[in-house]
Design a protein around this motif. Structure first.
Motif, short mmCIF file in Angstrom:
data_model
loop_
_atom_site.label_atom_id
_atom_site.label_comp_id
_atom_site.label_asym_id
_atom_site.label_seq_id
_atom_site.Cartn_x
_atom_site.Cartn_y
_atom_site.Cartn_z
N VAL A 13 0.84 -1.20 0.00
CA VAL A 13 0.00 0.00 0.00
C VAL A 13 0.88 1.26 0.00
O VAL A 13 0.66 2.19 -0.77
N VAL A 18 2.51 1.84 -3.38
CA VAL A 18 1.62 2.44 -4.38
C VAL A 18 1.58 3.96 -4.21
O VAL A 18 1.67 4.71 -5.18
N ILE A 19 1.47 4.43 -2.96
CA ILE A 19 1.40 5.88 -2.71
C ILE A 19 2.72 6.56 -3.06
O ILE A 19 2.75 7.69 -3.56
N GLU A 64 0.54 0.60 -9.81
CA GLU A 64 -0.23 -0.51 -9.25
C GLU A 64 0.70 -1.59 -8.70
O GLU A 64 1.73 -1.91 -9.29
N SER A 122 -4.17 0.00 -6.20
CA SER A 122 -3.96 0.95 -7.29
C SER A 122 -3.95 2.37 -6.73
O SER A 122 -4.62 2.66 -5.74
N PRO A 123 -3.18 3.29 -7.37
CA PRO A 123 -3.11 4.67 -6.87
C PRO A 123 -4.40 5.43 -7.18
O PRO A 123 -5.05 5.19 -8.19
N VAL A 151 -0.82 11.75 -6.55
CA VAL A 151 -1.36 10.63 -5.79
C VAL A 151 -1.93 11.16 -4.48
O VAL A 151 -1.22 11.78 -3.68
N CYS A 192 -4.98 5.54 -2.06
CA CYS A 192 -4.78 4.20 -2.65
C CYS A 192 -6.08 3.42 -2.52
O CYS A 192 -6.77 3.49 -1.49
#
Length: 731
Positions: free
Chosen positions: A445, A448-449, A454, A478-479, A487, A490
């Motif tokens: 997680v 992703v950020i 992804e 996924s963002p 961004v 998430c």
């Protein structure tokens, strides 16, 4: 006035004449300078060509058609053709060699193809040759001639005498031709820049003179207009004023003293804001200039100050003074209005503004209500879709706090929506760990950020439910981005993978059992095939031995497949797949793998190159058998998919805390859309399947599992020119 005009014309025409004369001489200078440079360049090219000519071979020529059979002539012809091709970029059209025969000059060799109508055959007489050639032969000095005309065209040529280096005797003249048109074009191009500069200066001089003349005329008109305005405004009570584009008062009538207490001399030359009150100066100044910029010549009320400090409301009207559609000044009248009129106008204006504001506010509120209804409808649709999805979905912000969940998250975790939405970071409730131990698996997680890409959950990931049970899960994150592409959070999607894992376990156990059962008959087939292929066996014909060999090789491929399946089964179940780490010389393993692959490489005439930087000995904590299996797989693949007569490079790089090995081939590469599947079970790239039928698609999967079991990394880079696999192991 007439005298000034005549002096102005004298200065103009004198300057114009000077520019024309200077331009004429500069043009001549550039013409002569460029021609000199071209002659020097042509002479240098002639000298360079002369150095490449073998004078001994030229001296051996007879000067007739028999030379075309002479090897010396053919060699010279080839040399002249090559030199002529190289000199085309210098616009040299023809290179040739002449010899004096009696009173005539004949051609010995030239740089034109024999099929061309311009080609001069050996012994051909040069008709209408330039007389400068005789001077070159007589004085034994090179020179540039032309332009002159001969049967082939109009040329400028460089002629240089050539002598036999052994005897010192003159053997002829070397000539280089350039078309006279090309020569003149280069001179003309060199003259363009100075001509443009002089032309620009002439245009600038004419424009400057016309501008000065026009300005003088305008100043005269303004002076006349000022006199007219002053005579008109002396006897009227309203104030007449004129303001330029910079806001400076250029004229104000005598009535200003009665209206504001200032004399015209105190106001003229000052900015328009001189008459504005300091407290409202900015607003009133903006109104005035807005009117000026919008060409609003209607009446406008404005507040001005008296010299004694009193406020005066006045009505301003005016017109724009234009010249050729360009505004140069604003001229108007200031009229003092009564207090009652000022109050009535203000009330009316405020009432009208209030009505307009009320109407606009109602319209805005109506639009907001419509948009609000649309947004609520879209939200209802989104919520209906989100809550009907069979997978768990939750959204976190940049600080990893849960901002939205669907009902399936509550079902899978055991927590209610209220418990999940307590403004806490997500891992306070949803803890993702490894199936086998308590190691956290929730960094995907944060990745992703951080990266905006992804990420999938790692294999064998489990979720700790509220009751403490472990539930196998799988899927991805996924963002979540805003309109600027930043961004802001998430979106995590996960599902219950219990049945999926059970099916995979049962499949792996089936593969393991089936593979073990196949090993016994395959071993028997191998043993009997080896007996049939024994050299001491004379009972079989050659054809029967070929059949036995096919049986043996096919059985070997089946054994390799069974071994790969067993390795996959061990990796997936964790049974009997143990990485036994101990100090091992990895360089010895590399050299042994290279040695074993040399026969396969020789069949395709492939050279295996081992990096010179690899040390003699390198001890690492590794499982030697499994690492050898990885190197064996990568090197055999590199040889298998490389082109014949190429090389495979086994590279090495020592880093601070690790070592990196690489295997680079010159093969067909990996298609971009298939790269992400390369380490999956049973996957083989489409271009490999078309060129190499054999293969299970398990080798890279096993290699990746072994390297990761060592705590290392394996990856690749690929293009149309080949593929390089990299392995990094810790020291």
């Amino acid at each position: 006035m007439t005298m000034k005009k005549e002096i102005s014309h004298i200065i103009f025409f004198s300057g114009l004449f000077t520019l024309i004369v200077v331009g004429f001489f500069i043009n001549i200078y550039f013409e002569k300078s460029t021609e000199k440079t071209l002659r020097e360049e042509l002479t240098r090219l002639s000298e360079v060509v002369n150095l490449t000519v073998d004078s001994k071979k030229i001296a051996s020529l007879e000067g007739n058609l028999e030379d075309e059979k002479n090897e010396e002539y053919l060699h010279l012809r080839k040399q002249f053709l090559l030199v002529g091709e190289a000199l085309k970029k210098f616009d040299i059209r023809w290179i040739y060699f002449l010899r004096k025969e009696g009173e005539s000059w004949i051609f010995l060799v030239d740089s034109i193809e024999t099929e061309s109508s311009d080609h001069a055959f050996p012994g051909e007489v040069y008709i209408d040759y330039p007389k400068e050639i005789d001077l070159v032969a007589k004085r034994y000095e090179s020179l540039v001639a032309g332009p002159y005309t001969d049967p082939w065209g109009i040329f400028i040529s460089s002629f240089i005498p050539v002598k036999d280096f052994e005897t010192g005797e003159s053997i002829g003249v070397l000539g280089l031709d350039i078309d006279a048109d090309v020569w003149q074009e280069k001179i003309t191009k060199a003259q363009i820049f100075p001509s443009v500069v002089i032309g620009t200066l002439i245009l600038f001089w004419i424009s400057f003179f016309l501008y000065r003349q026009k300005r003088s005329q305008n100043e005269k008109k303004i002076s006349i207009r000022d006199l007219q305005l002053e005579s008109v405004t002396k006897n009227i009570q309203d104030v007449v004023y004129r303001v330029n584009q910079e806001g400076i008062i250029t004229y104000i009538s005598p009535a200003v003293e009665a209206m504001f207490g200032f004399s015209p001399e105190e106001i003229e030359g000052k900015s328009i804001d001189f008459l504005l009150f300091p407290e409202i100066k900015k607003e009133e100044e903006e109104r005035f200039w807005q009117s000026f910029q919008e060409k609003n010549d209607s009446l406008m009320n404005i507040l001005l100050r008296h010299k004694n400090g009193e406020m005066r409301e006045v009505e301003i009207s005016g017109v724009f003074i234009q010249e050729k559609e360009s505004i140069i000044e604003f001229q108007g009248i200031i009229h003092d209005v009564t207090k009652e009129k000022r109050i009535n106008q203000k009330i009316e204006a405020q009432t009208e503004n209030l009505k307009n504001s009320q109407k606009a506010l109602l319209n805005v509120l109506e639009d907001i209500e419509i948009e609000k209804e649309k947004m609520e409808q879209e939200k209802d649709k989104l919520d209906a879709i989100l809550y009907s999805i069979g997978d768990g979905v939750f959204v976190v912000d940049r600080h990893l706090k849960i901002v939205m969940v669907n009902n399936m998250v509550s079902t899978l975790t055991g927590y209610s929506n209220e418990e999940l939405l307590l403004n806490e970071v997500y891992f306070e409730r949803m803890k993702f760990i490894s199936d086998d131990n308590e190691m956290k698996r929730d960094t995907f997680v944060e990745d992703v950020i951080q990266t905006g890409e992804e990420k999938k959950m790692m294999e064998h990931t489990a979720l700790i439910q509220k009751n403490g049970n472990r539930m196998p899960v799988a899927d991805s994150a996924s963002p979540l981005k805003n309109k600027k592409g930043e961004v802001i959070g998430c979106v995590v999607v996960f599902r219950d993978a219990t049945k999926e894992r059970e099916i995979n376990r049962m499949k792996s156990e089936f593969v393991s059992v089936a593979s073990h059962q196949l090993r016994t008959p395959l071993t028997s087939i191998k043993w009997f095939a080896e007996l049939l292929l024994d050299e001491s066996n004379v009972n079989l014909t050659n054809e029967q031995k070929e059949y036995a060999k096919e049986i043996y090789e096919g059985n070997e491929r089946l054994i390799d497949l069974v071994n790969d399946l067993l390795n996959v089964s061990r990796i997936e179940t964790g049974k009997n797949f143990v990485v036994e780490m101990k100090k091992t010389d990895i360089v010895e393993i590399v050299r042994d793998v290279v040695k074993k692959q040399i026969p396969s490489a020789k069949e395709k005439n492939i050279t295996i190159v081992l990096d010179e930087e690899i040390p003699e000995v390198l001890l690492l904590d590794i499982d030697g058998v499994k690492i050898e299996q990885v190197f064996q797989n990568l090197l055999s693949n590199a040889i298998k998919y490389s082109l014949e007569n190429s090389e495979v490079r086994f590279g090495f790089l020592e880093e601070d805390r690790s070592v990196c090995f690489s295997v680079k081939d010159s093969g067909i590469g990996i298609p971009d859309d298939q790269k992400k599947h390369m380490f999956e079970k049973f996957f083989r790239a489409s271009n490999v399947i078309m060129t190499e039928a054999q293969g299970t698609g398990l080798g890279l999967y096993i290699a990746k599992s072994i390297i990761e079991g060592h705590g290392g990394e394996i990856w690749f880079e690929s293009s149309e020119k080949g593929t390089t696999f990299f392995i990094r192991l810790q020291k």
